[in-house]
Design a protein around this motif. Structure first.
Motif, PDB file in Angstrom:
ATOM      1  N   ALA A   1      73.716 -16.665  19.470  1.00 46.84           N
ATOM      2  CA  ALA A   1      73.846 -18.100  19.168  1.00 46.84           C
ATOM      3  C   ALA A   1      75.090 -18.684  19.821  1.00 46.84           C
ATOM      4  O   ALA A   1      75.065 -19.815  20.340  1.00 46.84           O
ATOM      5  CB  ALA A   1      73.888 -18.318  17.659  1.00 46.84           C
ATOM      6  N   ARG A   2      76.168 -17.926  19.823  1.00 49.12           N
ATOM      7  CA  ARG A   2      77.406 -18.400  20.454  1.00 49.12           C
ATOM      8  C   ARG A   2      77.238 -18.510  21.966  1.00 49.12           C
ATOM      9  O   ARG A   2      77.622 -19.514  22.580  1.00 49.12           O
ATOM     10  CB  ARG A   2      78.559 -17.453  20.121  1.00 49.12           C
ATOM     11  CG  ARG A   2      78.965 -17.424  18.658  1.00 49.12           C
ATOM     12  CD  ARG A   2      80.162 -16.516  18.454  1.00 49.12           C
ATOM     13  NE  ARG A   2      81.310 -17.012  19.186  1.00 49.12           N
ATOM     14  CZ  ARG A   2      82.356 -16.272  19.554  1.00 49.12           C
ATOM     15  NH1 ARG A   2      82.370 -14.977  19.290  1.00 49.12           N
ATOM     16  NH2 ARG A   2      83.363 -16.802  20.209  1.00 49.12           N
TER      17      ARG A   2
ATOM     18  N   LEU B   1      83.555 -25.306  23.491  1.00 52.74           N
ATOM     19  CA  LEU B   1      82.252 -24.806  23.925  1.00 52.74           C
ATOM     20  C   LEU B   1      81.445 -24.134  22.823  1.00 52.74           C
ATOM     21  O   LEU B   1      80.220 -24.065  22.908  1.00 52.74           O
ATOM     22  CB  LEU B   1      82.443 -23.767  25.046  1.00 52.74           C
ATOM     23  CG  LEU B   1      83.157 -24.209  26.320  1.00 52.74           C
ATOM     24  CD1 LEU B   1      83.305 -23.010  27.262  1.00 52.74           C
ATOM     25  CD2 LEU B   1      82.409 -25.341  27.009  1.00 52.74           C
ATOM     26  N   ASP B   2      82.112 -23.646  21.800  1.00 53.67           N
ATOM     27  CA  ASP B   2      81.517 -22.683  20.879  1.00 53.67           C
ATOM     28  C   ASP B   2      80.955 -23.344  19.622  1.00 53.67           C
ATOM     29  O   ASP B   2      81.139 -24.542  19.382  1.00 53.67           O
ATOM     30  CB  ASP B   2      82.583 -21.654  20.497  1.00 53.67           C
ATOM     31  CG  ASP B   2      82.007 -20.305  20.107  1.00 53.67           C
ATOM     32  OD1 ASP B   2      80.774 -20.210  19.914  1.00 53.67           O
ATOM     33  OD2 ASP B   2      82.782 -19.348  19.989  1.00 53.67           O
ATOM     34  N   LEU B   3      80.310 -22.530  18.797  1.00 53.69           N
ATOM     35  CA  LEU B   3      79.931 -22.935  17.449  1.00 53.69           C
ATOM     36  C   LEU B   3      81.181 -23.122  16.598  1.00 53.69           C
ATOM     37  O   LEU B   3      82.254 -22.610  16.930  1.00 53.69           O
ATOM     38  CB  LEU B   3      79.049 -21.867  16.800  1.00 53.69           C
ATOM     39  CG  LEU B   3      77.686 -21.575  17.427  1.00 53.69           C
ATOM     40  CD1 LEU B   3      77.051 -20.371  16.741  1.00 53.69           C
ATOM     41  CD2 LEU B   3      76.770 -22.784  17.315  1.00 53.69           C
ATOM     42  N   SER B   4      81.033 -23.811  15.491  1.00 51.25           N
ATOM     43  CA  SER B   4      82.152 -23.923  14.551  1.00 51.25           C
ATOM     44  C   SER B   4      82.314 -22.599  13.805  1.00 51.25           C
ATOM     45  O   SER B   4      81.398 -21.768  13.754  1.00 51.25           O
ATOM     46  CB  SER B   4      81.879 -25.043  13.542  1.00 51.25           C
ATOM     47  OG  SER B   4      80.809 -24.675  12.678  1.00 51.25           O
TER      48      SER B   4
ATOM     49  N   SER C   1      85.433 -25.363  19.154  1.00 49.72           N
ATOM     50  CA  SER C   1      84.008 -25.644  18.973  1.00 49.72           C
ATOM     51  C   SER C   1      83.640 -26.958  19.660  1.00 49.72           C
ATOM     52  O   SER C   1      84.508 -27.764  20.007  1.00 49.72           O
ATOM     53  CB  SER C   1      83.680 -25.735  17.483  1.00 49.72           C
ATOM     54  OG  SER C   1      84.180 -26.945  16.937  1.00 49.72           O
ATOM     55  N   THR C   2      82.352 -27.179  19.834  1.00 44.48           N
ATOM     56  CA  THR C   2      81.886 -28.436  20.427  1.00 44.48           C
ATOM     57  C   THR C   2      82.339 -29.626  19.572  1.00 44.48           C
ATOM     58  O   THR C   2      82.621 -30.692  20.097  1.00 44.48           O
ATOM     59  CB  THR C   2      80.355 -28.443  20.550  1.00 44.48           C
ATOM     60  OG1 THR C   2      79.766 -28.187  19.261  1.00 44.48           O
ATOM     61  CG2 THR C   2      79.893 -27.372  21.529  1.00 44.48           C
TER      62      THR C   2
ATOM     63  N   MET D   1      77.494 -21.940  24.132  1.00 45.07           N
ATOM     64  CA  MET D   1      78.486 -22.098  25.201  1.00 45.07           C
ATOM     65  C   MET D   1      77.804 -22.368  26.542  1.00 45.07           C
ATOM     66  O   MET D   1      78.247 -23.218  27.322  1.00 45.07           O
ATOM     67  CB  MET D   1      79.392 -20.866  25.271  1.00 45.07           C
ATOM     68  CG  MET D   1      80.359 -20.778  24.096  1.00 45.07           C
ATOM     69  SD  MET D   1      81.681 -19.547  24.306  1.00 45.07           S
ATOM     70  CE  MET D   1      80.819 -18.043  23.870  1.00 45.07           C
ATOM     71  N   ALA D   2      76.712 -21.657  26.814  1.00 47.36           N
ATOM     72  CA  ALA D   2      75.987 -21.873  28.064  1.00 47.36           C
ATOM     73  C   ALA D   2      75.446 -23.300  28.138  1.00 47.36           C
ATOM     74  O   ALA D   2      75.532 -23.959  29.185  1.00 47.36           O
ATOM     75  CB  ALA D   2      74.836 -20.864  28.181  1.00 47.36           C
ATOM     76  N   HIS D   3      74.905 -23.774  27.039  1.00 46.86           N
ATOM     77  CA  HIS D   3      74.368 -25.142  27.002  1.00 46.86           C
ATOM     78  C   HIS D   3      75.469 -26.165  27.232  1.00 46.86           C
ATOM     79  O   HIS D   3      75.299 -27.124  28.013  1.00 46.86           O
ATOM     80  CB  HIS D   3      73.698 -25.390  25.644  1.00 46.86           C
ATOM     81  CG  HIS D   3      73.119 -26.750  25.496  1.00 46.86           C
ATOM     82  ND1 HIS D   3      73.605 -27.679  24.598  1.00 46.86           N
ATOM     83  CD2 HIS D   3      72.100 -27.368  26.148  1.00 46.86           C
ATOM     84  CE1 HIS D   3      72.908 -28.793  24.694  1.00 46.86           C
ATOM     85  NE2 HIS D   3      71.990 -28.635  25.617  1.00 46.86           N
TER      86      HIS D   3
END
Length: 341
Positions: free
Chosen positions: A228-229, A162-165, A98-99, A233-235
Motif C-alpha cells: 500500500a505504501r 509521498l507516503d500514507l499517513s 504523507s500526501t 508513493m508510486a502514484h
C-alpha cells in the motif's frame, strides 16, 4: 508480559537505539570502498559530475538513503544543488512525509517570499515540525529532512509528501488489507499488482529484518502495508511528474523501497510505461569486508529482469557496527533457559 512479546519489544528498542546513532561497539572500519561512486551496469568508478550529467535526462531520480545516516543526507543535498546549478529545478518528494502533509510543506516553501530574522525563521521551522507531528521524533532525524525542505524553500522548489499517513499504516499493519473498511480501501490508491514471487521475496526479507522470526500472520500484514505504501508513493510520483514534466522528481526515500528496481520503481514503471527513472543508492559498507562484486550482484527473481541493488551505488561509512539481532538472540536464549527451569 509474555516472554515472546518482551523479546520483540527489546529487539525493536535495539533497532531504534541503533537508528539514533549510538556509538558502535566496534571501531569504524576504513574500507577502501568508502566514498566510491559506481555505475553498477559497467562497474566503472565515477565522479559526481558524471553522475549528475547522467541524471539530467531522467524524469524520476531516486536518492535511496539509510534514514539515520547523515552522510546520505549530505550527498542528497549535494546532488540536488548540482542539478539546480545545471539549470534543473527538481520537485522533491519525501517518503517520510504523507500526501496529507504536502500543503504544510508547500506553505513552508512559499514563505521564502517573506524576509524573516533568524529568530523568526527558527520559530517557523519549529512550527512546521509540530504541524507535521515530528516534535516527538528524533532531533537528528528531523534536522536531516528540515535541511532539505529548507533547500526547497530557498530555491522555490515543490516539496511534497509521498507516503500514507501514520494512522493509515498502523491500520493496515493491525488489521490487514482485507479487514479494512470499504471507505478506508477507497482512500488508498492501489496498482492491483499481485505477484507471488515478489511476495515470497519480501517475506524472506521481513524474516531477515526480524532476526529470523517468521510469523505468517504478521508477515502478511507487513506485506499489505509495504504494498500500500509503495503503491501510494508510486502514484504520487507519477502525479508530480504529470503536473510539471519539465521538472524531474527527486525522491528522498529509504533504499529498501527501490532495491533491485522493485517496490516503488516497479510500480512507477507500471503506472507510466516509458518514464525515465534513475535509481541512486547510498549504501553503507557491510559489517565485515566484502568484495565489490558482492554489492553489485543482481537479484535473480522469476518474472523480473536481473537487477543490481541500484543503478548507481555511492558507498559510505556505517552509522553503527552493532548487530541488533545479537541482543535478541541472547534474550531468546535466556527465555528458553527460564522456561526449562
Amino acid at each position: 508480559m509474555r516472554p515472546m512479546l518482551k523479546l520483540v519489544l527489546v529487539l525493536a528498542m535495539g533497532v531504534l537505539t541503533q537508528a539514533c546513532g549510538i556509538t558502535p561497539v566496534e571501531p569504524f572500519r576504513n574500507d577502501p570502498l568508502i566514498g566510491q561512486l559506481i555505475n553498477t551496469a559497467t562497474g566503472e568508478i565515477l565522479e559526481m559530475d558524471t553522475l549528475v550529467d547522467d541524471l539530467l535526462q531522467a524524469d524520476v531520480i531516486y536518492l535511496g538513503e539509510k534514514h539515520d545516516n547523515p552522510e546520505h543526507h549530505r550527498l542528497q543535498r549535494r546532488i540536488i544543488q548540482a542539478l539546480i546549478a545545471k539549470g534543473k529545478h527538481p520537485q522533491l518528494g519525501f517518503e517520510f512525509f504523507s500526501t496529507g502533509d504536502t500543503p504544510l510543506l508547500l506553505d513552508f516553501v512559499d514563505s521564502h517570499r517573506a524576509k524573516h530574522s533568524d529568530v523568526v525563521e527558527k520559530k517557523v521551522g519549529t512550527m512546521l515540525r509540530k504541524q507535521l507531528g515530528w516534535d516527538t521524533k528524533s532531533d537528528a532525524l528531523w534536522s536531516y529532512y528540515l535541511e532539505l525542505v529548507c533547500l526547497a524553500k530557498k530555491e522555490a522548489l515543490v516539496a511534497a509528501g509521498l507516503d500514507l499517513s501514520d494512522a493509515q499504516k498502523r491500520r493496515i499493519t493491525r488489521k490487514g488489507w482485507d479487514k479494512l473498511t470499504k471507505i478506508e480501501k477507497q482512500s488508498i490508491f492501489s496498482t492491483h499488482l499481485d505477484d507471488k514471487n515478489y511476495q515470497d521475496y519480501m517475506y524472506d526479507l521481513f524474516a531477515k529484518v526480524h532476526c529470523g522470526m517468521k510469523n505468517p500472520r504478521m508477515q502478511s500484514r507487513l506485506f499489505d502495508t509495504w504494498v500500500a505504501r509503495n503503491d501510494t508513493m508510486a502514484h504520487t510520483i507519477t502525479e508530480l511528474h504529470d503536473t510539471q514534466p519539465d521538472r524531474p522528481v527527486v525522491v528522498i526515500i529509504g533504499g529498501g523501497h527501490t532495491e533491485h528496481n522493485l517496490g516503488v520503481v516497479d510500480r512507477v514503471r507500471h503506472l507510466k510505461p516509458g518514464i525515465s527513472q534513475v535509481n541512486v543508492g547510498f549504501v553503507e559498507i557491510t559489517r565485515t569486508p566484502s568484495p565489490v562484486h558482492d554489492y553489485l550482484a543482481p537479484l535473480e527473481l522469476e518474472g523480473y529482469a536481473p537487477s543490481p541493488a541500484h543503478d548507481y551505488i555511492w558507498f559510505t561509512q556505517r552509522v553503527s557496527y552493532q548487530d541488533p539481532c545479537e541482543r535478541y538472540k541472547r534474550m531468546l536464549e535466556k527465555s528458553r533457559l527460564h522456561k526449562r527451569e
